[in-house]
Design a protein around this motif. Structure first.
Motif, PDB file in Angstrom:
ATOM      1  N   PHE A   1      13.076 -68.358 -30.781  1.00 22.68           N
ATOM      2  CA  PHE A   1      13.675 -69.686 -30.668  1.00 22.68           C
ATOM      3  C   PHE A   1      12.693 -70.712 -31.208  1.00 22.68           C
ATOM      4  O   PHE A   1      11.482 -70.595 -30.985  1.00 22.68           O
ATOM      5  CB  PHE A   1      13.989 -69.982 -29.199  1.00 22.68           C
TER       6      PHE A   1
ATOM      7  N   THR B   1       5.682 -73.686 -24.992  1.00 26.23           N
ATOM      8  CA  THR B   1       6.252 -73.330 -23.690  1.00 26.23           C
ATOM      9  C   THR B   1       7.081 -74.478 -23.152  1.00 26.23           C
ATOM     10  O   THR B   1       6.608 -75.613 -23.063  1.00 26.23           O
ATOM     11  CB  THR B   1       5.133 -73.004 -22.672  1.00 26.23           C
TER      12      THR B   1
ATOM     13  N   GLY C   1       4.538 -81.415 -21.724  1.00 25.34           N
ATOM     14  CA  GLY C   1       3.273 -80.969 -21.148  1.00 25.34           C
ATOM     15  C   GLY C   1       2.116 -81.513 -21.951  1.00 25.34           C
ATOM     16  O   GLY C   1       2.172 -82.653 -22.438  1.00 25.34           O
ATOM     17  N   ASN C   2       1.094 -80.668 -22.152  1.00 23.22           N
ATOM     18  CA  ASN C   2      -0.115 -81.142 -22.848  1.00 23.22           C
ATOM     19  C   ASN C   2      -0.097 -80.857 -24.350  1.00 23.22           C
ATOM     20  O   ASN C   2      -1.093 -81.064 -25.030  1.00 23.22           O
ATOM     21  CB  ASN C   2      -1.355 -80.478 -22.240  1.00 23.22           C
ATOM     22  N   GLN C   3       1.004 -80.332 -24.849  1.00 22.63           N
ATOM     23  CA  GLN C   3       1.181 -80.022 -26.284  1.00 22.63           C
ATOM     24  C   GLN C   3       0.161 -78.987 -26.788  1.00 22.63           C
ATOM     25  O   GLN C   3      -0.145 -78.953 -27.974  1.00 22.63           O
ATOM     26  CB  GLN C   3       1.064 -81.307 -27.146  1.00 22.63           C
TER      27      GLN C   3
ATOM     28  N   ILE D   1      13.606 -78.916 -27.244  1.00 18.09           N
ATOM     29  CA  ILE D   1      14.603 -78.933 -26.158  1.00 18.09           C
ATOM     30  C   ILE D   1      14.159 -79.848 -25.006  1.00 18.09           C
ATOM     31  O   ILE D   1      14.559 -79.655 -23.864  1.00 18.09           O
ATOM     32  CB  ILE D   1      14.910 -77.507 -25.624  1.00 18.09           C
ATOM     33  N   TYR D   2      13.328 -80.830 -25.317  1.00 18.15           N
ATOM     34  CA  TYR D   2      12.906 -81.776 -24.271  1.00 18.15           C
ATOM     35  C   TYR D   2      14.130 -82.437 -23.633  1.00 18.15           C
ATOM     36  O   TYR D   2      15.070 -82.832 -24.324  1.00 18.15           O
ATOM     37  CB  TYR D   2      12.000 -82.857 -24.851  1.00 18.15           C
TER      38      TYR D   2
ATOM     39  N   ASP E   1      13.035 -74.814 -31.533  1.00 17.83           N
ATOM     40  CA  ASP E   1      13.666 -76.138 -31.597  1.00 17.83           C
ATOM     41  C   ASP E   1      13.131 -77.004 -30.457  1.00 17.83           C
ATOM     42  O   ASP E   1      12.633 -76.492 -29.457  1.00 17.83           O
ATOM     43  CB  ASP E   1      15.193 -76.008 -31.496  1.00 17.83           C
TER      44      ASP E   1
ATOM     45  N   VAL F   1      13.647 -79.608 -19.146  1.00 16.61           N
ATOM     46  CA  VAL F   1      12.399 -79.347 -19.884  1.00 16.61           C
ATOM     47  C   VAL F   1      11.642 -80.662 -20.035  1.00 16.61           C
ATOM     48  O   VAL F   1      12.195 -81.644 -20.541  1.00 16.61           O
ATOM     49  CB  VAL F   1      12.702 -78.729 -21.270  1.00 16.61           C
TER      50      VAL F   1
ATOM     51  N   LYS G   1       2.154 -75.337 -28.609  1.00 14.38           N
ATOM     52  CA  LYS G   1       2.453 -75.276 -30.053  1.00 14.38           C
ATOM     53  C   LYS G   1       1.175 -75.033 -30.839  1.00 14.38           C
ATOM     54  O   LYS G   1       1.163 -74.249 -31.791  1.00 14.38           O
ATOM     55  CB  LYS G   1       3.082 -76.592 -30.505  1.00 14.38           C
TER      56      LYS G   1
ATOM     57  N   ASN H   1       8.307 -76.489 -20.316  1.00 13.72           N
ATOM     58  CA  ASN H   1       7.841 -76.733 -18.938  1.00 13.72           C
ATOM     59  C   ASN H   1       9.000 -77.254 -18.104  1.00 13.72           C
ATOM     60  O   ASN H   1       9.640 -78.233 -18.478  1.00 13.72           O
ATOM     61  CB  ASN H   1       6.712 -77.777 -18.932  1.00 13.72           C
TER      62      ASN H   1
ATOM     63  N   ILE I   1      10.054 -68.988 -25.148  1.00 16.20           N
ATOM     64  CA  ILE I   1      11.355 -68.362 -25.435  1.00 16.20           C
ATOM     65  C   ILE I   1      11.222 -67.613 -26.761  1.00 16.20           C
ATOM     66  O   ILE I   1      10.857 -68.204 -27.780  1.00 16.20           O
ATOM     67  CB  ILE I   1      12.460 -69.440 -25.531  1.00 16.20           C
TER      68      ILE I   1
HETATM   69  N1  LIG Z   1      10.211 -70.741 -28.573  1.00 11.32           N
HETATM   70  C1  LIG Z   1      10.051 -71.829 -27.802  1.00 11.32           C
HETATM   71  N2  LIG Z   1       9.832 -71.702 -26.483  1.00 11.32           N
HETATM   72  C2  LIG Z   1       9.659 -72.798 -25.728  1.00 11.32           C
HETATM   73  N3  LIG Z   1       9.694 -74.047 -26.192  1.00 11.32           N
HETATM   74  C3  LIG Z   1       9.906 -74.244 -27.516  1.00 11.32           C
HETATM   75  C4  LIG Z   1      10.095 -73.133 -28.378  1.00 11.32           C
HETATM   76  N4  LIG Z   1      10.268 -73.600 -29.616  1.00 11.32           N
HETATM   77  C5  LIG Z   1      10.184 -74.927 -29.562  1.00 11.32           C
HETATM   78  N5  LIG Z   1       9.980 -75.344 -28.297  1.00 11.32           N
HETATM   79  C6  LIG Z   1       9.831 -76.774 -27.923  1.00 11.32           C
HETATM   80  O1  LIG Z   1       8.426 -76.994 -27.803  1.00 11.32           O
HETATM   81  C7  LIG Z   1       8.079 -77.512 -26.525  1.00 11.32           C
HETATM   82  C8  LIG Z   1       6.822 -76.840 -26.029  1.00 11.32           C
HETATM   83  O2  LIG Z   1       5.720 -77.022 -26.891  1.00 11.32           O
HETATM   84  P1  LIG Z   1       4.308 -77.291 -26.244  1.00 11.32           P
HETATM   85  O3  LIG Z   1       3.315 -77.480 -27.353  1.00 11.32           O
HETATM   86  O4  LIG Z   1       4.024 -76.230 -25.248  1.00 11.32           O
HETATM   87  O5  LIG Z   1       4.548 -78.694 -25.625  1.00 11.32           O
HETATM   88  P2  LIG Z   1       4.510 -79.198 -24.111  1.00 11.32           P
HETATM   89  O6  LIG Z   1       3.078 -79.207 -23.782  1.00 11.32           O
HETATM   90  O7  LIG Z   1       5.116 -80.565 -24.161  1.00 11.32           O
HETATM   91  O8  LIG Z   1       5.296 -78.226 -23.304  1.00 11.32           O
HETATM   92  C9  LIG Z   1       9.243 -77.176 -25.633  1.00 11.32           C
HETATM   93  O9  LIG Z   1       9.413 -78.085 -24.574  1.00 11.32           O
HETATM   94  C10 LIG Z   1      10.417 -77.192 -26.617  1.00 11.32           C
HETATM   95  O10 LIG Z   1      10.931 -78.492 -26.720  1.00 11.32           O
END
Ligand SMILES: Nc1ncnc2c1ncn2[C@@H]1O[C@H](COP(=O)(O)OP(=O)(O)O)[C@@H](O)[C@H]1O
Ligand SMILES: Cc1cc2nc3c(=O)[nH]c(=O)nc-3n(C[C@H](O)[C@H](O)[C@H](O)COP(=O)(O)O)c2cc1C
Length: 307
Positions: free
Chosen positions: A259, A204, A193-195, A263-264, A261, A190, A198, A206, A256
């Motif tokens: 879920f 998501t 991405g562009n954050q 998980i980078y 947390d 994992v 959230k 990535n 997911i």
């Molecule tokens: N339900 C979830 N599904 C996917 N990722 C989650 C979830 N809950 C927390 N995360 C965390 O949030 C990150 C994704 O948030 P996001 O804002 O899309 O950031 P990014 O742009 O870095 O992917 C994931 O890589 C993971 O670490």
């Protein structure tokens, strides 16, 4: 399962019941061969042995193909199928020059099979010129029995690695799963991405896929299942360019369900169950967010269960 990558010396395997092939995907047709091999081995107190090649012969011979399984995925599938010894022959241009006869002699000398179980269309040796008839002939002279397994047909499709590749490249993950005998999966680390995920309430994960030859199915949104920290979750996955946020790089990202947390840098496996829709460019993030809510509903109907 013992993994053997060097056959320069004769091996001393107990009563080997052997099958030979590239086995990309370890699909239901391959599983039928493995099943037959195990059945015969059980009946003669022998050991089930798979002979395969790495890298995939087509990659070595310059006929590029995207593959269903990485080396590791193939190993796991064989181990789960009850293979006792996996022989991975390092495939080189030099090795590809062996004639059918030379190849079978090598197998006979180094592995000493009692039985060779083989698929309906198996071609071996230089240019795959060795046929099943050759095998019966060599079996007689070299002292092993040859058993052929019939071609498997599922939903009017010949089960083959190339048909499954085609289904995935068309986005038909559901039918691909039927032919594979399990969902098509992609594993990776994992990455950040562009954050934006959230921010809009749908984080998501990535995926970074380490193997450049791993087949990435057609772009689109899929209902999926995710293995994360040893547990199985429902989810939804987008494979695409994300036109709404004007991104320009293909990403594989999964929300997911149930879920929450960080998980980078952890490794997850995404199993594609069924395609839901094409990727689209939305006017703004609110419209995308509404669509994600609908996608989640659709995914849950496909997967069963709740968030
Ligand atoms: N339900 C979830 N599904 C996917 N990722 C989650 C979830 N809950 C927390 N995360 C965390 O949030 C990150 C994704 O948030 P996001 O804002 O899309 O950031 P990014 O742009 O870095 O992917 C994931 O890589 C993971 O670490
Ligand atoms: C199920 C799902 C469907 C998606 N569908 C689209 C889409 O149709 N069009 C699009 O531009 N982006 C789509 N996305 C990608 C979002 O734009 C992306 O998740 C968001 O930009 C977050 O990116 P980030 O992880 O880099 O922060 C989808 C994402 C998911 C998980």
């Amino acid at each position: 399962m013992e993994i053997i990558t060097d056959i320069s010396q004769p091996l001393a395997l107990p009563r080997p019941v052997v099958t030979i092939g590239t086995f990309d995907g370890v699909h239901r047709g391959h599983q039928a061969i493995l099943h037959k091999m195990k059945e015969i081995a059980a009946g003669c107190n022998g050991s089930p042995v798979v002979v395969t090649f790495h890298p995939h012969p087509r990659l070595v011979l310059g006929q590029h193909v995207y593959l269903l399984s990485t080396r590791e995925e193939k190993r796991v599938a064989f181990a789960e199928s009850g293979v006792a010894h996996l022989i991975e022959i390092p495939f080189t241009r030099e090795f590809a020059k062996l004639s059918a006869e030379e190849f079978i002699q090598l197998i006979a000398q180094k592995i000493r099979p009692e039985v060779l179980v083989i698929g309906y269309d198996h071609g071996f040796g230089r240019d795959r010129s060795g046929s099943i008839e050759h095998l019966f002939h060599f079996g007689n002279t070299l002292g092993f029995k040859v058993v052929q397994v019939e071609e498997l047909i599922v939903d009017r499709h010949h089960v083959s690695s190339s048909v499954i590749r085609w289904l995935l490249q068309e986005g038909d993950a559901g039918e691909a799963a039927r032919l594979l005998g399990r969902e098509y999966s992609i594993s990776g680390q994992v990455i950040r991405g562009n954050q934006i995920g959230k921010l809009i309430g749908y984080p998501t994960a990535n995926l970074y896929v380490d193997d450049p030859d791993k087949l990435i199915p057609s772009m689109g949104v899929y209902a999926s299942r995710v293995i994360c920290r040893g547990k199985l979750y429902n989810g939804m996955t987008n494979i695409g360019m994300r036109p709404t946020i004007n991104a320009h790089k293909l990403t594989i990202e999964t929300n997911i369900f149930g879920f929450d947390d960080d998980i980078y840098y952890e490794t997850i496996t995404v199993k594609l169950v069924k395609r839901i829709r094409n990727e689209k460019k939305f006017g703004n993030l609110d419209i995308l967010k509404n669509q994600l809510r609908n996608d989640q509903q659709t995914a849950l109907e496909i997967l069963g269960g709740s968030v």
